[in-house]
Design a protein around this motif. Structure first.
Motif, PDB file in Angstrom:
ATOM      1  N   GLU A 108       0.823  -1.212   0.000  1.00 35.56           N
ATOM      2  CA  GLU A 108       0.000   0.000   0.000  1.00 35.56           C
ATOM      3  C   GLU A 108       0.849   1.251   0.000  1.00 35.56           C
ATOM      4  OE1 GLU A 108      -3.371  -1.884   2.861  1.00 35.56           O
ATOM      5  OE2 GLU A 108      -3.438   0.273   2.513  1.00 35.56           O
ATOM      6  N   GLU A 109       0.619   2.134  -0.945  1.00 32.36           N
ATOM      7  CA  GLU A 109       1.405   3.362  -1.102  1.00 32.36           C
ATOM      8  C   GLU A 109       1.368   4.244   0.135  1.00 32.36           C
ATOM      9  OE1 GLU A 109       0.443   4.115  -5.822  1.00 32.36           O
ATOM     10  OE2 GLU A 109       0.848   5.797  -4.489  1.00 32.36           O
ATOM     11  N   ARG A 110       0.258   4.256   0.836  1.00 34.50           N
ATOM     12  CA  ARG A 110       0.081   5.228   1.924  1.00 34.50           C
ATOM     13  C   ARG A 110       1.039   5.014   3.081  1.00 34.50           C
ATOM     14  NH1 ARG A 110      -4.065   3.398   5.924  1.00 34.50           N
ATOM     15  NH2 ARG A 110      -4.599   1.235   5.488  1.00 34.50           N
ATOM     16  N   TRP A 111       1.715   3.858   3.107  1.00 38.41           N
ATOM     17  CA  TRP A 111       2.647   3.601   4.208  1.00 38.41           C
ATOM     18  C   TRP A 111       4.060   4.088   3.885  1.00 38.41           C
ATOM     19  CZ3 TRP A 111       0.177   2.730   8.424  1.00 38.41           C
ATOM     20  CH2 TRP A 111      -1.030   2.038   8.386  1.00 38.41           C
ATOM     21  N   TYR A 112       4.251   4.585   2.666  1.00 40.72           N
ATOM     22  CA  TYR A 112       5.584   5.015   2.236  1.00 40.72           C
ATOM     23  C   TYR A 112       5.716   6.521   2.419  1.00 40.72           C
ATOM     24  CZ  TYR A 112       6.296   0.341   0.524  1.00 40.72           C
ATOM     25  OH  TYR A 112       6.449  -1.027   0.464  1.00 40.72           O
ATOM     26  N   ASP A 113       6.866   6.937   2.925  1.00 37.00           N
ATOM     27  CA  ASP A 113       7.072   8.334   3.313  1.00 37.00           C
ATOM     28  C   ASP A 113       7.726   9.175   2.223  1.00 37.00           C
ATOM     29  OD1 ASP A 113       8.038   6.583   6.104  1.00 37.00           O
ATOM     30  OD2 ASP A 113       6.298   7.915   6.180  1.00 37.00           O
ATOM     31  N   TYR A 114       8.617   8.580   1.455  1.00 41.31           N
ATOM     32  CA  TYR A 114       9.396   9.333   0.466  1.00 41.31           C
ATOM     33  C   TYR A 114       9.370   8.603  -0.877  1.00 41.31           C
ATOM     34  CZ  TYR A 114      11.134  11.361   4.790  1.00 41.31           C
ATOM     35  OH  TYR A 114      11.220  11.970   6.019  1.00 41.31           O
ATOM     36  N   TRP A 115       9.411   9.408  -1.934  1.00 40.97           N
ATOM     37  CA  TRP A 115       9.320   8.876  -3.299  1.00 40.97           C
ATOM     38  C   TRP A 115      10.363   9.534  -4.186  1.00 40.97           C
ATOM     39  CZ3 TRP A 115       5.768   5.122  -4.781  1.00 40.97           C
ATOM     40  CH2 TRP A 115       4.805   4.781  -3.831  1.00 40.97           C
ATOM     41  N   GLY A 116      10.866   8.751  -5.149  1.00 38.40           N
ATOM     42  CA  GLY A 116      11.719   9.310  -6.169  1.00 38.40           C
ATOM     43  C   GLY A 116      10.887   9.901  -7.301  1.00 38.40           C
ATOM     44  N   GLN A 117      11.578  10.420  -8.289  1.00 37.04           N
ATOM     45  CA  GLN A 117      10.895  11.089  -9.397  1.00 37.04           C
ATOM     46  C   GLN A 117      10.510  10.119 -10.512  1.00 37.04           C
ATOM     47  OE1 GLN A 117      14.149  10.896  -9.170  1.00 37.04           O
ATOM     48  NE2 GLN A 117      14.725  10.262 -11.241  1.00 37.04           N
ATOM     49  N   GLY A 118      11.047   8.918 -10.472  1.00 39.94           N
ATOM     50  CA  GLY A 118      10.680   7.900 -11.443  1.00 39.94           C
ATOM     51  C   GLY A 118      11.661   7.786 -12.589  1.00 39.94           C
ATOM     52  N   THR A 119      11.706   6.597 -13.181  1.00 37.03           N
ATOM     53  CA  THR A 119      12.522   6.348 -14.362  1.00 37.03           C
ATOM     54  C   THR A 119      11.699   5.504 -15.335  1.00 37.03           C
ATOM     55  OG1 THR A 119      14.669   5.539 -15.163  1.00 37.03           O
ATOM     56  CG2 THR A 119      13.646   4.271 -13.405  1.00 37.03           C
ATOM     57  N   GLN A 120      11.744   5.870 -16.603  1.00 34.31           N
ATOM     58  CA  GLN A 120      10.910   5.224 -17.606  1.00 34.31           C
ATOM     59  C   GLN A 120      11.540   3.917 -18.081  1.00 34.31           C
ATOM     60  OE1 GLN A 120       7.822   6.261 -19.119  1.00 34.31           O
ATOM     61  NE2 GLN A 120       7.924   4.194 -19.961  1.00 34.31           N
ATOM     62  N   VAL A 121      10.723   2.882 -18.114  1.00 31.07           N
ATOM     63  CA  VAL A 121      11.110   1.597 -18.700  1.00 31.07           C
ATOM     64  C   VAL A 121      10.134   1.294 -19.828  1.00 31.07           C
ATOM     65  CG1 VAL A 121      11.276  -0.892 -18.326  1.00 31.07           C
ATOM     66  CG2 VAL A 121      12.140   0.704 -16.588  1.00 31.07           C
ATOM     67  N   THR A 122      10.666   1.067 -21.009  1.00 35.35           N
ATOM     68  CA  THR A 122       9.840   0.758 -22.166  1.00 35.35           C
ATOM     69  C   THR A 122      10.303  -0.561 -22.755  1.00 35.35           C
ATOM     70  OG1 THR A 122       9.545   3.114 -22.642  1.00 35.35           O
ATOM     71  CG2 THR A 122       8.998   1.548 -24.401  1.00 35.35           C
ATOM     72  N   VAL A 123       9.375  -1.495 -22.874  1.00 33.55           N
ATOM     73  CA  VAL A 123       9.687  -2.818 -23.414  1.00 33.55           C
ATOM     74  C   VAL A 123       8.964  -2.959 -24.751  1.00 33.55           C
ATOM     75  CG1 VAL A 123       9.683  -5.297 -22.996  1.00 33.55           C
ATOM     76  CG2 VAL A 123       9.856  -3.708 -21.063  1.00 33.55           C
ATOM     77  N   SER A 124       9.724  -3.137 -25.812  1.00 32.10           N
ATOM     78  CA  SER A 124       9.133  -3.262 -27.136  1.00 32.10           C
ATOM     79  C   SER A 124       8.907  -4.735 -27.479  1.00 32.10           C
ATOM     80  CB  SER A 124      10.051  -2.623 -28.178  1.00 32.10           C
ATOM     81  OG  SER A 124      11.292  -3.306 -28.225  1.00 32.10           O
ATOM     82  N   SER A 125       7.868  -4.959 -28.259  1.00 30.12           N
ATOM     83  CA  SER A 125       7.518  -6.346 -28.627  1.00 30.12           C
ATOM     84  C   SER A 125       8.226  -6.784 -29.894  1.00 30.12           C
ATOM     85  CB  SER A 125       6.008  -6.465 -28.798  1.00 30.12           C
ATOM     86  OG  SER A 125       5.573  -5.552 -29.765  1.00 30.12           O
TER      87      SER A 125
END
Length: 125
Positions: A108-125
């Motif tokens: 559950e997200e609500r238990w987490y205090d700090y977050w990063g900005q994210g990194t994109q992962v793209t998987v092509s078929s």
């Protein structure tokens, strides 16, 4: 306060592998449980994996179990997500998160205090 910075995302073909890293700064890294979440386009953010303070326990979403491995290096203040056998449905922005609380559901997200900005992962078929 904890700052989290993800890296390692990119474009990969189906069946390929990537390793994401999340570097933490600020308060003592080993005092936080660390998790990875992801958000695909048009979908809500979902839990991927979590690792406890010393790395003694891990827990995965069913969708990635057996393909992804979470690990941490407390000496380097870094948590990793090794992703193998990637599928197009793994395409998403991947976020790392830190929590100080030992209670509460792991996914559950609500238990987490700090977050990063994210990194994109793209998987092509």
């Amino acid at each position: 306060q904890v700052q989290l910075v993800e890296s390692g995302g990119g474009l990969v073909q189906a069946g390929g592998s990537l390793r994401l890293s999340c570097a933490a700064s600020g308060r003592t890294f080993s005092s936080y449980v660390m998790g990875w979440f992801r958000q695909a386009p048009g979908k809500v953010r979902e839990f991927v994996a979590v690792i406890t303070w010393s790395g003694g326990r891990t827990y995965y979403a069913d969708s990635v179990k057996g393909r992804f491995t979470i690990s941490r290096d407390n000496a380097k203040n870094t948590v990793y997500l090794e992703m193998n056998s990637l599928k197009p449905e793994d395409t998403a922005v991947y976020y790392c998160a830190a929590r100080s609380k030992s209670w509460g559901s792991w996914p559950e997200e609500r238990w987490y205090d700090y977050w990063g900005q994210g990194t994109q992962v793209t998987v092509s078929s």
